[in-house]
Scaffold this active site. Structure first.
Site, mmCIF file in Angstrom:
data_model
loop_
_atom_site.group_PDB
_atom_site.id
_atom_site.type_symbol
_atom_site.label_atom_id
_atom_site.label_comp_id
_atom_site.label_asym_id
_atom_site.label_seq_id
_atom_site.Cartn_x
_atom_site.Cartn_y
_atom_site.Cartn_z
ATOM 1 N N LYS A 200 86.788 58.542 -1.311
ATOM 2 C CA LYS A 200 85.834 59.689 -1.915
ATOM 3 C C LYS A 200 86.774 60.827 -2.119
ATOM 4 O O LYS A 200 87.429 61.103 -0.956
ATOM 5 C CB LYS A 200 84.613 59.650 -1.005
ATOM 6 C CG LYS A 200 83.699 60.898 -1.431
ATOM 7 C CD LYS A 200 82.437 60.854 -0.740
ATOM 8 C CE LYS A 200 81.619 62.194 -0.770
ATOM 9 N NZ LYS A 200 80.410 62.054 -0.172
ATOM 10 N N ASP A 295 69.704 64.743 1.807
ATOM 11 C CA ASP A 295 69.880 64.215 0.452
ATOM 12 C C ASP A 295 69.620 62.743 0.271
ATOM 13 O O ASP A 295 70.396 62.062 -0.216
ATOM 14 C CB ASP A 295 71.369 64.577 -0.068
ATOM 15 C CG ASP A 295 71.491 64.769 -1.586
ATOM 16 O OD1 ASP A 295 70.612 64.687 -2.198
ATOM 17 O OD2 ASP A 295 72.544 64.887 -1.966
HETATM 18 N N1 ATP Z 1 81.416 53.071 0.542
HETATM 19 C C1 ATP Z 1 81.098 52.985 -0.714
HETATM 20 N N2 ATP Z 1 81.225 51.824 -1.306
HETATM 21 C C2 ATP Z 1 80.886 51.431 -2.717
HETATM 22 N N3 ATP Z 1 80.456 52.742 -3.285
HETATM 23 C C3 ATP Z 1 80.346 53.748 -2.868
HETATM 24 C C4 ATP Z 1 80.696 54.203 -1.422
HETATM 25 N N4 ATP Z 1 80.639 55.428 -1.335
HETATM 26 C C5 ATP Z 1 80.281 55.757 -2.576
HETATM 27 N N5 ATP Z 1 79.816 55.007 -3.624
HETATM 28 C C6 ATP Z 1 79.513 55.182 -4.787
HETATM 29 O O1 ATP Z 1 79.840 56.773 -5.215
HETATM 30 C C7 ATP Z 1 78.703 57.251 -5.632
HETATM 31 C C8 ATP Z 1 78.851 58.552 -5.018
HETATM 32 O O2 ATP Z 1 79.148 58.756 -3.739
HETATM 33 P P1 ATP Z 1 78.700 60.064 -2.889
HETATM 34 O O3 ATP Z 1 77.033 60.105 -2.970
HETATM 35 O O4 ATP Z 1 79.161 59.926 -1.628
HETATM 36 O O5 ATP Z 1 79.344 61.265 -3.825
HETATM 37 P P2 ATP Z 1 78.824 62.865 -3.729
HETATM 38 O O6 ATP Z 1 79.515 63.536 -4.891
HETATM 39 O O7 ATP Z 1 78.855 63.304 -2.433
HETATM 40 O O8 ATP Z 1 77.335 62.486 -4.082
HETATM 41 P P3 ATP Z 1 76.086 63.516 -4.222
HETATM 42 O O9 ATP Z 1 76.086 64.182 -5.610
HETATM 43 O O10 ATP Z 1 75.057 62.654 -4.028
HETATM 44 O O11 ATP Z 1 76.296 64.728 -3.204
HETATM 45 C C9 ATP Z 1 77.551 56.499 -4.583
HETATM 46 O O12 ATP Z 1 76.363 56.827 -5.044
HETATM 47 C C10 ATP Z 1 78.024 55.101 -4.810
HETATM 48 O O13 ATP Z 1 77.644 54.595 -5.993
#
Ligand code: ATP
Length: 488
Positions: A200, A295
């Protein structure tokens, strides 16, 4: 590939907090002119506080829900395992691996030359819980020295260099991107040892905001350890903020429910409902800290090979100290379609905020519909009359060829209670889990919330005291909510 998220909501990420990015207006002033702003204190936290020097800011000490507090706590725990902090900052060769690990982390953070990296919008919550809860007792037990020894923080997280992350993700190539959220891009990666991971990469906001999100998420995730929560493998702070997680081979629930892939069969949906409830129950009542996720949504439920759900994305999560009844925020974050009424009306955050969002998630599992559809129609508003009529045929996802009607009924009644306007009428997660499993007896006690045996949250008491016209006010709020979404 962009993750199938709430693209129907505006701003595109669906986050309330992103209104300012899209419009230049603050979400506070535009979206939620909510009630209790007096108590809100914005407490600046300097990076040097991470040296663990004693803080002279009363508020900082008090607000242990801050991500900094949690990370500090983590470092303190690691230090106490090995001796004094002075010793651990000396860079002695004899230090255990875990300590080097965290000091490397903080050195790198400081290297990014950030002075003040985070302001969090928290209020001191003056009212106290009326009575000692099961959790308080549990927490006291957990905080005893003997128990702390039994729950050492895992020292195995790896600090990845940027080049390791580049190699793992084919230089963060577009083909490796598996998801995109409001704050981050997520890449599939393969580590040198062959392990598949999700990396991430925080991309949105200023570097200070990214650091804040990073610390917030990391500060929480290091404290959680449950089959239904995402698994941390490591982090990287070179070339940006990175969080390395175990890869979920099926991606998120949102991508399976609303994406082009084959639709999920009922038995898997039921399993996901139960597992997510277990994960939330753990966060609220059983893990070391009382954690409110804030969330919960289909995009934040990852699925293992066996379709076991894992709650991810702790970027907005709050740790509430035991004696706090609730937390009040002035900056509204979360995702439209999942926000509990008391949250967008008063900024109140407690366990019932997550319970409401969980109810919306159950409605998604039942119906296959999104929390807000393309015309910004709220799933809760659409489903409520059908739930009241117990209209299973109309509610059930047409793509479901077969389902267990009894399980469906359990999920429907749980969803109905979890999405009650009044948090007073919503079950706690332990009750929601029992309901999902078909323990109908719990229904009576859930409805008789005035019974002293049921512990009540602050938001329950507030709503009870106000006695406002629930239906009318709720419809007004939701239509205001919808109007705002339509404007962008
Ligand atoms: N460990 C993982 N394995 C597979 N896909 C993942 C994983 N972590 C995240 N993803 C994918 O990436 C997307 C975005 O991740 P995440 O929700 O952590 O990001 P974010 O920018 O913090 O999102 P949000 O807008 O919800 O705060 C998830 O919805 C999922 O589809």
């Amino acid at each position: 590939m962009e993750d199938v998220r709430d693209s129907f909501a505006s701003p595109p990420c669906g986050h309330a907090s992103c209104f300012s990015a899209v419009t230049g207006k603050t979400p506070e002033s535009k979206v939620f002119p909510a009630g209790d702003t007096k108590a809100v204190a914005r407490l600046p936290v300097s990076l040097s506080a991470l040296d663990l020097a004693s803080s002279d800011m009363e508020g900082e000490r008090e607000d242990e829900s801050s991500p900094r507090g949690v990370v500090e706590d983590c470092v303190r725990s690691l230090e106490s395992e090995t001796g004094s902090s002075k010793a651990s900052t000396s860079g002695s060769e004899a230090q255990p691996k875990a300590n080097n690990h965290w000091h490397g982390f903080f050195r790198l953070l400081k290297g990014s030359n950030l002075k003040r990296f985070y302001t969090f919008s928290a209020s001191s919550v003056l009212s106290r819980r009326k009575s000692g809860s099961f959790r308080e007792k549990q927490s006291r037990a957990i905080n005893s020295p003997e128990e702390t020894d039994l729950h050492p923080l895992k020292p195995s997280w790896k600090n990845f260099t940027f080049s390791e992350l580049q190699t793992a993700t084919n230089n963060f190539s577009a083909e490796n991107m598996i998801g995109k959220g409001g704050y981050a891009e997520v890449y599939k990666g393969c580590l040198q040892n062959g392990q598949l991971v999700a990396i991430k990469r925080l991309t949105r906001g200023t570097s200070e905001e990214r650091t804040a999100t990073f610390l917030s998420e990391l500060g929480i995730i290091v404290h959680v350890d449950h089959p239904n929560t995402a698994k941390l493998i490591g982090y990287g702070v070179e070339g940006g903020m990175h969080i390395v997680l175990q890869l979920s081979p099926h991606g998120s629930l949102a991508s399976l429910l609303h994406g082009p892939k084959e639709k999920l069969e009922w038995s898997i949906r039921y399993k996901i409902a139960l597992g997510t409830a277990e994960g939330l129950l753990y966060l609220h009542e059983s893990c070391q800290k009382r954690i409110i996720h804030r969330d919960i949504k289909a995009a934040n439920i990852l699925l293992t090979e066996e379709f076991e759900p894992q709650i991810c994305d702790f970027g907005l999560a709050k740790w509430l100290p035991e004696q706090w009844t609730h937390h009040t925020v002035s900056k509204f974050e979360g995702t439209f379609g999942y926000l509990a009424p008391e949250y967008f009306m008063h900024g109140i955050v407690d366990e019932k905020t997550d319970v409401f969002a969980f109810g919306v998630l159950l409605l998604e599992l039942i119906t296959g519909r999104r929390a807000l559809d393309n015309s910004h129609q709220s799933l809760v508003l659409w489903a409520k009359p059908l739930l009241d009529k117990n209209d299973m045929r109309e509610l059930a996802d047409p793509s479901l060829t077969d389902y267990d009607p009894q399980q469906m009924r359990h999920v429907m009644s749980t969803a109905s209670l979890c999405t009650e306007h009044s948090s007073l009428l919503r079950p706690r997660m332990s009750q929601a889990l029992q309901l999902l499993r078909g323990d109908e007896g719990i229904l009576e006690s859930t409805k008789q919330c005035h019974r002293p045996s049921l512990q009540r949250t602050y938001s329950e008491e507030l709503l009870d005291a106000e006695e406002y016209n629930l239906t009318k006010k709720y419809l007004n709020d939701v239509s205001q909510h919808k109007q705002i979404a339509l404007e962008f």
